[in-house]
Design a protein around this motif. Structure first.
Motif, PDB file in Angstrom:
ATOM      1  N   ARG A  82       1.013  -1.211  -0.058  1.00 25.41           N
ATOM      2  CA  ARG A  82      -0.053  -0.396  -0.272  1.00 25.41           C
ATOM      3  C   ARG A  82       0.584   1.364   0.041  1.00 25.41           C
ATOM      4  O   ARG A  82       1.984   1.666   0.691  1.00 25.41           O
ATOM      5  CB  ARG A  82      -0.419  -0.386   1.337  1.00 25.41           C
ATOM      6  N   PRO A  83       0.084   2.235  -0.590  1.00 25.96           N
ATOM      7  CA  PRO A  83       0.935   3.415  -0.998  1.00 25.96           C
ATOM      8  C   PRO A  83       0.995   4.490   0.669  1.00 25.96           C
ATOM      9  O   PRO A  83       0.058   3.866   1.609  1.00 25.96           O
ATOM     10  CB  PRO A  83      -0.032   4.624  -1.760  1.00 25.96           C
ATOM     11  N   ARG A  84       2.115   5.579   1.041  1.00 21.69           N
ATOM     12  CA  ARG A  84       1.970   6.096   2.132  1.00 21.69           C
ATOM     13  C   ARG A  84       0.508   6.777   2.645  1.00 21.69           C
ATOM     14  O   ARG A  84       0.332   7.558   1.263  1.00 21.69           O
ATOM     15  CB  ARG A  84       3.241   6.591   2.959  1.00 21.69           C
ATOM     16  N   GLY A  85      -0.368   6.482   3.504  1.00 17.57           N
ATOM     17  CA  GLY A  85      -1.648   7.483   3.437  1.00 17.57           C
ATOM     18  C   GLY A  85      -2.128   7.389   2.845  1.00 17.57           C
ATOM     19  O   GLY A  85      -3.449   8.007   2.627  1.00 17.57           O
ATOM     20  N   ARG A  86      -2.751   5.813   2.348  1.00 15.17           N
ATOM     21  CA  ARG A  86      -3.802   5.454   1.242  1.00 15.17           C
ATOM     22  C   ARG A  86      -3.867   4.308   1.461  1.00 15.17           C
ATOM     23  O   ARG A  86      -3.250   3.291   0.978  1.00 15.17           O
ATOM     24  CB  ARG A  86      -3.062   5.563  -0.089  1.00 15.17           C
TER      25      ARG A  86
END
Length: 479
Positions: free
Chosen positions: A419-423
């Motif tokens: 997962r991308p950071r913050g998403r």
């Protein structure tokens, strides 16, 4: 396969498949991703509790052997009515729910009395009696046992009707996850590069292999458990009733008895009649005696328990592995209900109603009266509980539970690592509306087949359209 794997667009393969398949793949992947992410916790709970509950019988045999087993076999047993009276003295004022005679000379008699909870499906208190002396050996609150707690978590998350609906939604989505996961594997196996030998690649290969190897067992596990659910199970029962595929025809039983066996046995927690026969009407006893109190107190002129059981014995002796349970009549028109509940083969089950005054068998029905759908459900239930074919059946169902746990864990783990950071890192929405609508039509058909899943689909689409797309901060998080 319950994958919730997600990866940014930059991670897509350099050589993408053709436009239409790519758009379709993206649309299916997005549904697979969000469905897996949302229902993963519930599926994990169901798989863990289900794998534990498979061992209910051997666990309770070990745990309660001090009250279930005698040091020496009994040569001559006291009358059942005397044993029931001894159990009632242990809990004065408690109504008798049922009596389970000892299956062998070294076993105790189990008398189940009404507990503190008197609502539908309430569990009682089991009082164990030495058949030779009519002395009480011990008692157990059936509603507080370890396996009962496990069963409650598995059935409704200990949350009643709301929990039952959540479990049904998760179970239905598990079927959709298997279907979408199979499609993702099939359509992507040629267009995607081979997974690298990294941690993520190994997780993905494990997820795929387990899904392909155990997908059919997981599907069977879910479908065979749905008859217990509130919405889908009730719908299946109604279809059986309308098509005459239950057991037997209600026209054979024009009369009903007084409460608690009023109209059917579905709300009696101790009846344990076959699922397909729970809603059949119960006949009345004739030659009514004087009106008196119910609650397991025999009426004046009623025959004793052992007489009613003796009348039913010829019909149930063929089942060597059956647990025999006797429900006492309630009120002046009630009947003795005698149930032979087989451990393995459902075709050995039999339910009888005996007139409490004459000791005559009024109704006796079993496998021959079952419709096709009823037989399928009963066999499915026995397989689901891992008891139809002994240890081999148990191992297969345990394997299905462990496979489901593996799919949930690997799917969430892949998402967490990528997962991308913050998403949330969800797959992007398809840009081709025709492809998206085509996938939605298929999902809608699945929603009609599984109503609660359909309702949840509509809720997700409305949330996406009315909230997520219109709030920039949320749109960035969920993708």
């Amino acid at each position: 396969m319950t994958s919730v794997e997600a990866r940014p667009e930059a991670a897509l393969p350099a050589i993408a498949p053709a436009r239409a398949p790519s758009q379709r793949y993206r649309a299916v992947w997005r549904w697979h991703f969000y469905a897996g992410l949302f229902v993963a916790p519930v599926l994990l709970v169901l798989a863990v509790t289900g794998s534990i509950y498979l061992f209910k019988e051997p666990f309770e045999e070990w745990r309660y052997q001090d009250v279930r087993t005698l040091a020496e076999p009994v040569a001559a047993a006291r009358p059942l009515s005397e044993q029931v009276a001894a159990a009632q003295k242990a809990l004065p004022g408690s109504a008798v729910m049922s009596v389970i005679p000892p299956p062998s000379p070294e076993r105790t008699t189990r008398v189940i009395l009404q507990g503190a909870d008197t609502g539908p499906w309430a569990q009682g208190i089991s009082v164990y009696v030495d058949p030779g002396t009519a002395a009480v050996v011990g008692q157990i609150d059936d509603g507080a046992t370890f396996m009962r707690v496990v069963r409650t978590i598995h059935g409704d998350l200990m949350s009643g009707t709301v929990g039952d609906r959540i479990v049904e939604i998760a179970a239905c989505w598990a079927l959709i996850l298997v279907a979408t996961g199979t499609y993702l594997w099939w359509s992507g196996r040629r267009g995607r590069p081979k997974a690298p030998r990294s941690g993520r690649g190994r997780l993905r290969r494990l997820h795929i292999l387990v899904g392909l190897g155990a997908g059919a067992a997981v599907v069977f596990l879910v479908i065979s458990g749905l008859p217990w659910s509130g919405v889908w199970g009730d719908g299946l029962q109604q279809i059986q009733d309308r098509t005459g595929s239950t057991t037997p025809s209600a026209d054979d039983f024009p009369h009903t008895s007084t409460p608690p066996l009023s109209g059917d046995l579905s709300a009696n927690p101790d009846a344990k009649v076959p699922w397909a026969a729970e809603r059949l009407p119960v006949p009345e006893s004739g030659g009514h005696g004087a009106h008196g109190s119910g609650g397991g107190v025999l009426q004046p002129g009623a025959v004793p328990v052992e007489t009613a059981l003796a009348a039913a014995r010829p019909a149930i002796t063929a089942c060597a592995e059956c647990e025999v349970k006797v429900l006492l009549p309630d009120g002046p028109t009630g009947v003795y209900t005698i149930v032979a509940d087989p451990r393995r083969d459902p075709s050995d089950a039999r339910t009888l109603h005996v007139d409490q005054y004459s000791g005559k068998v009024l109704v006796s029905y079993g496998w021959a009266e079952y419709g096709t759908m009823a037989k399928l459900v009963e066999q499915g239930v026995a397989l689901h509980e891992g008891r139809r074919y002994g240890p081999a059946n148990l191992v297969v169902m345990l394997g299905a539970c462990l496979a489901l746990i593996t799919l949930v864990v690997t799917g969430v783990w892949m998402w967490w690592k990528r997962r991308p950071r913050g998403r949330a890192g969800a797959p992007a929405r398809p840009t081709d509306r025709r492809t998206a609508y085509g996938v939605m039509v298929i999902m809608a058909l699945l929603g009609l087949l599984f109503p609660l899943a359909g309702v949840s689909m509509v809720a997700v689409l409305l949330l996406d359209w009315l909230v997520l797309r219109r709030v920039p901060a949320l749109a960035r998080i969920v993708g």
